[in-house]
Write an enzyme that holds these catalytic residues in place. Structure first.
Site, PDB file in Angstrom:
ATOM      1  N   LYS A  19       1.170  -1.083  -0.064  1.00 23.81           N
ATOM      2  CA  LYS A  19      -0.186  -0.040   0.330  1.00 23.81           C
ATOM      3  C   LYS A  19       1.252   0.790   0.062  1.00 23.81           C
ATOM      4  O   LYS A  19       0.287   2.679  -1.259  1.00 23.81           O
ATOM      5  CB  LYS A  19      -1.280  -0.147   1.240  1.00 23.81           C
ATOM      6  CG  LYS A  19      -1.925  -1.231   0.739  1.00 23.81           C
ATOM      7  CD  LYS A  19      -2.891  -0.650   2.758  1.00 23.81           C
ATOM      8  CE  LYS A  19      -2.286  -1.077   3.855  1.00 23.81           C
ATOM      9  NZ  LYS A  19      -1.893  -2.108   4.019  1.00 23.81           N
TER      10      LYS A  19
ATOM     11  N   ARG B 161      -9.408   0.572   9.410  1.00 26.66           N
ATOM     12  CA  ARG B 161      -8.871  -0.771  10.109  1.00 26.66           C
ATOM     13  C   ARG B 161      -9.888  -1.589  10.495  1.00 26.66           C
ATOM     14  O   ARG B 161      -9.292  -2.568  11.248  1.00 26.66           O
ATOM     15  CB  ARG B 161      -7.727  -0.669  10.694  1.00 26.66           C
ATOM     16  CG  ARG B 161      -5.926  -0.712  10.348  1.00 26.66           C
ATOM     17  CD  ARG B 161      -5.281  -1.027  10.793  1.00 26.66           C
ATOM     18  NE  ARG B 161      -3.992  -1.984  11.026  1.00 26.66           N
ATOM     19  CZ  ARG B 161      -3.287  -1.018  10.516  1.00 26.66           C
ATOM     20  NH1 ARG B 161      -2.613   0.163   9.752  1.00 26.66           N
ATOM     21  NH2 ARG B 161      -2.231  -1.425   9.823  1.00 26.66           N
TER      22      ARG B 161
ATOM     23  N   ARG C 167      12.105  -5.457   4.753  1.00 30.33           N
ATOM     24  CA  ARG C 167      12.140  -3.771   3.993  1.00 30.33           C
ATOM     25  C   ARG C 167      12.902  -2.898   5.386  1.00 30.33           C
ATOM     26  O   ARG C 167      12.821  -2.626   6.177  1.00 30.33           O
ATOM     27  CB  ARG C 167      10.538  -3.910   3.842  1.00 30.33           C
ATOM     28  CG  ARG C 167       9.664  -3.794   4.969  1.00 30.33           C
ATOM     29  CD  ARG C 167       8.402  -3.147   5.013  1.00 30.33           C
ATOM     30  NE  ARG C 167       7.182  -3.086   6.310  1.00 30.33           N
ATOM     31  CZ  ARG C 167       5.709  -2.989   5.624  1.00 30.33           C
ATOM     32  NH1 ARG C 167       4.965  -2.524   5.025  1.00 30.33           N
ATOM     33  NH2 ARG C 167       5.805  -2.563   6.838  1.00 30.33           N
TER      34      ARG C 167
ATOM     35  N   ARG D 233      12.037  -0.626  10.532  1.00 32.68           N
ATOM     36  CA  ARG D 233      10.647  -0.294  11.796  1.00 32.68           C
ATOM     37  C   ARG D 233      10.756  -1.920  13.093  1.00 32.68           C
ATOM     38  O   ARG D 233      10.813  -3.030  12.358  1.00 32.68           O
ATOM     39  CB  ARG D 233       8.998  -0.337  10.706  1.00 32.68           C
ATOM     40  CG  ARG D 233       8.653   1.056  10.566  1.00 32.68           C
ATOM     41  CD  ARG D 233       7.231   0.725   9.108  1.00 32.68           C
ATOM     42  NE  ARG D 233       5.774   0.169   9.991  1.00 32.68           N
ATOM     43  CZ  ARG D 233       5.540  -0.171   9.358  1.00 32.68           C
ATOM     44  NH1 ARG D 233       4.635   0.091   8.028  1.00 32.68           N
ATOM     45  NH2 ARG D 233       4.382  -1.082   9.968  1.00 32.68           N
TER      46      ARG D 233
ATOM     47  N   ARG E 181       0.239  -8.592  13.461  1.00 28.31           N
ATOM     48  CA  ARG E 181      -1.040  -7.826  12.588  1.00 28.31           C
ATOM     49  C   ARG E 181      -1.554  -8.361  10.929  1.00 28.31           C
ATOM     50  O   ARG E 181      -2.104  -8.085  10.722  1.00 28.31           O
ATOM     51  CB  ARG E 181       0.412  -7.080  12.212  1.00 28.31           C
ATOM     52  CG  ARG E 181       1.112  -5.725  13.020  1.00 28.31           C
ATOM     53  CD  ARG E 181       2.453  -4.853  12.898  1.00 28.31           C
ATOM     54  NE  ARG E 181       2.038  -4.836  11.222  1.00 28.31           N
ATOM     55  CZ  ARG E 181       3.438  -4.895  10.303  1.00 28.31           C
ATOM     56  NH1 ARG E 181       4.714  -5.106  10.766  1.00 28.31           N
ATOM     57  NH2 ARG E 181       3.421  -3.924   9.402  1.00 28.31           N
TER      58      ARG E 181
HETATM   59  P1  AMP Z   1       0.682   0.855   9.531  1.00 28.87           P
HETATM   60  O1  AMP Z   1       2.078   1.232   9.796  1.00 28.87           O
HETATM   61  O2  AMP Z   1       0.118   0.566   8.953  1.00 28.87           O
HETATM   62  O3  AMP Z   1       1.626  -1.006   9.243  1.00 28.87           O
HETATM   63  O4  AMP Z   1       0.448   0.312  11.280  1.00 28.87           O
HETATM   64  C1  AMP Z   1       1.366   0.123  12.146  1.00 28.87           C
HETATM   65  C2  AMP Z   1       0.881   0.170  13.338  1.00 28.87           C
HETATM   66  O5  AMP Z   1       0.135   1.220  13.244  1.00 28.87           O
HETATM   67  C3  AMP Z   1       0.037  -0.992  13.336  1.00 28.87           C
HETATM   68  O6  AMP Z   1      -0.024  -2.171  13.485  1.00 28.87           O
HETATM   69  C4  AMP Z   1      -1.195  -0.343  14.763  1.00 28.87           C
HETATM   70  O7  AMP Z   1      -0.604  -0.656  16.026  1.00 28.87           O
HETATM   71  C5  AMP Z   1      -1.371   0.994  14.279  1.00 28.87           C
HETATM   72  N1  AMP Z   1      -2.026   2.045  13.553  1.00 28.87           N
HETATM   73  C6  AMP Z   1      -1.972   2.627  12.160  1.00 28.87           C
HETATM   74  N2  AMP Z   1      -3.385   2.516  11.519  1.00 28.87           N
HETATM   75  C7  AMP Z   1      -4.036   2.527  12.473  1.00 28.87           C
HETATM   76  C8  AMP Z   1      -5.628   2.404  12.018  1.00 28.87           C
HETATM   77  N3  AMP Z   1      -5.955   2.907  11.341  1.00 28.87           N
HETATM   78  N4  AMP Z   1      -6.761   1.770  13.694  1.00 28.87           N
HETATM   79  C9  AMP Z   1      -5.067   1.361  15.005  1.00 28.87           C
HETATM   80  N5  AMP Z   1      -3.862   1.294  14.752  1.00 28.87           N
HETATM   81  C10 AMP Z   1      -3.315   1.824  14.052  1.00 28.87           C
END
Ligand code: AMP
Length: 214
Positions: free
Chosen positions: A13, A88, A127, A161, A172
């Site tokens: 994404k 989400r 990554r 990360r 996740r």
């Molecule tokens: P991402 O970068 O989208 O993989 O997000 C990394 C982490 O941030 C996730 O595993 C969640 O802990 C938190 N996170 C990101 N977006 C959301 C969301 N829309 N709602 C809740 N937690 C989020």
């Protein structure tokens, strides 16, 4: 044009959103990036977010919805935005509809990037990102042309990360299937959902997205 990119962690994404930003002059809004910025600030709130993120869980809906609402109000979103990592949960999807209606905006496209879970662990654990310009790379699948130097900005510093480790990735992915995948049905009913093959080569995924967006 406002759109949502859906798909599990590692689906691509962020990579595709960076490309669409340039070609469609719209802004990528990644809730994960926003949360990581708060974590990097070292505030108490950032420490709370970090604990949740390191466990692979989700930050509270209220917090996320407020964050995205104020971000959409900023000037650079006027031409449109790509939501990456949001919504989400079903409450987030419903709150997004209410919020956009109040702002007299709407989502035109929801695009699911279909991928195999098994491949996601290898994608995510390998990554990394340029510390200078955020360009994405991978140990195996997308190396810089010159080792250790970013193709785009020439910087030699990269970041990984904290939550991109095999154990957290599994939580996740589980959170995606339990809490996020049900939203796909919500958007299918609205008739604005399309999907692309996220296992294809990066350029071909971009072509599929552009064919949908026009
Ligand atoms: P991402 O970068 O989208 O993989 O997000 C990394 C982490 O941030 C996730 O595993 C969640 O802990 C938190 N996170 C990101 N977006 C959301 C969301 N829309 N709602 C809740 N937690 C989020």
């Amino acid at each position: 044009m406002n759109l949502i990119l859906m798909g599990p962690p590692g689906a691509g994404k962020g990579t595709q959103a960076q490309r669409l930003e340039k070609t469609h002059s719209i802004v990528q809004l990644s809730t994960g990036d926003m949360l990581r910025a708060v974590v990097a600030s070292g505030s108490d709130l950032g420490k709370q977010f970090k604990d949740v993120m390191d466990s692979g869980g989700l930050v509270s809906d209220d917090m996320i919805i407020a964050m995205i609402s104020s971000r959409i109000d900023q000037d650079d979103c006027k031409n449109g935005f790509i939501l990456d990592g949001f919504p989400r949960t079903t409450p987030q999807a419903e709150a997004l509809d209410v919020m956009l209606e109040e702002k007299q905006l709407k989502i035109e496209h929801v695009i699911e990037m279909k991928v195999d879970d098994d491949a996601m662990v290898a994608r995510i654990t390998g990554r990394y990102t340029c510390a200078g310009c955020s360009a994405g790379y991978h140990d195996e699948f997308q190396k810089p042309e010159t080792e250790g130097v970013c193709d785009q900005c020439g910087t030699g510093e990269f970041t990984r990360r904290d939550d991109d480790n095999a154990e957290t990735v599994r939580s996740r992915l589980q959170a995606y299937h339990d809490q996020t995948a049900p939203i796909l049905g919500y958007y299918k009913e609205k008739g604005i959902m399309k999907s692309v093959d996220g296992m294809a080569a990066i350029d071909y995924v971009t072509d599929q997205l552009n064919a949908i967006l026009g």
